[in-house]
Design a protein around this motif. Structure first.
Motif, PDB file in Angstrom:
ATOM      1  N   PHE A  10       0.855  -1.182   0.000  1.00 24.65           N
ATOM      2  CA  PHE A  10       0.000   0.000   0.000  1.00 24.65           C
ATOM      3  C   PHE A  10       0.895   1.237   0.000  1.00 24.65           C
ATOM      4  N   GLU A  13      -1.519   6.063   0.706  1.00 26.96           N
ATOM      5  CA  GLU A  13      -2.972   5.983   0.838  1.00 26.96           C
ATOM      6  C   GLU A  13      -3.456   6.786   2.041  1.00 26.96           C
ATOM      7  N   ASP A  14      -4.660   7.361   1.908  1.00 26.85           N
ATOM      8  CA  ASP A  14      -5.253   8.163   2.971  1.00 26.85           C
ATOM      9  C   ASP A  14      -6.297   7.317   3.695  1.00 26.85           C
ATOM     10  N   TRP A  15      -5.898   6.802   4.866  1.00 27.91           N
ATOM     11  CA  TRP A  15      -6.820   6.030   5.685  1.00 27.91           C
ATOM     12  C   TRP A  15      -7.178   6.815   6.938  1.00 27.91           C
ATOM     13  N   VAL A  33       1.386   5.660   4.437  1.00 29.93           N
ATOM     14  CA  VAL A  33      -0.061   5.545   4.636  1.00 29.93           C
ATOM     15  C   VAL A  33      -0.451   6.399   5.845  1.00 29.93           C
TER      16      VAL A  33
END
Length: 198
Positions: A10, A13-15, A33
């Motif tokens: 990953f 990514e914007d979690w 992330v």
């Protein structure tokens, strides 16, 4: 438990504030992330690598991060309750201020870590590598620190009351103002060769 996600990488990514629930990751890589304010309960990460991941103000309960590697991660105000980190390694991570309640952090490598003001309460930390770590003003209470590696650890004003300090050589650490209870004081005195009598 859901089907494991295996061998996935990953990137960027914007979690943010993601609810990870009980997800199960095996040998996955996480790079840059954003897990700021994310939460997990019963999630599992096995043999995963986290690089430059933001765990800021995240909350994790009864989750497992076993045999994982954390590199340059930010855990500002992260909280872990009842979590397992057995065999994991932290390398150049920002761990302040970190709050850990219960769980198992045995065989974890925290060598050289900046843990000033961190709070570990009732944590199993057997054979954890704390060599060269800075625990100034930290609280490590009611925890199992038996056979931990302490060489060069800074324990200035740290509160260690109620913890198992078996294997701690008082001469190998910086200990000015370190807080211990009476039983610990007797054990440390005996470790220095004193014959403690009433």
């Amino acid at each position: 438990m859901p089907e494991p996600i295996e061998g996935v990488t990953f990137h960027d990514e914007d979690w943010y504030a993601e609810e990870l629930g009980d997800r199960h990751y095996v040998h996955c890589d996480f790079h840059r992330v954003d897990l700021t304010e994310a939460t997990s309960r019963g999630a599992s990460f096995v043999g995963c690598t986290f690089g430059d991941v933001r765990f800021n103000v995240s909350r994790h309960t009864d989750s497992a991060f076993t045999r994982c590697t954390f590199i340059r991660c930010n855990l500002f105000e992260a909280e872990f309750t009842g979590c397992k980190f057995i065999g994991s390694t932290f390398d150049r991570c920002d761990l302040r201020p970190l709050t850990v309640t219960g769980g198992d952090w045995s065989f974890v490598t925290l060598a050289g870590a900046d843990l000033r003001g961190a709070r570990f309460t009732g944590v199993r930390m057997r054979e954890t590598d704390l060599a060269g770590a800075d625990l100034t003003g930290a609280t490590v209470s009611g925890s199992d620190l038996s056979d931990a590696q302490w060489r060069g650890t800074r324990l200035t004003r740290a509160d260690l009351r109620g913890s198992d300090l078996t294997g701690l050589d008082p001469t190998a650490v910086q200990r000015t103002g370190t807080i211990v209870d009476v039983g610990q004081a007797m054990a440390l005195a005996q470790a220095l060769g004193f014959d403690v009598r009433a």
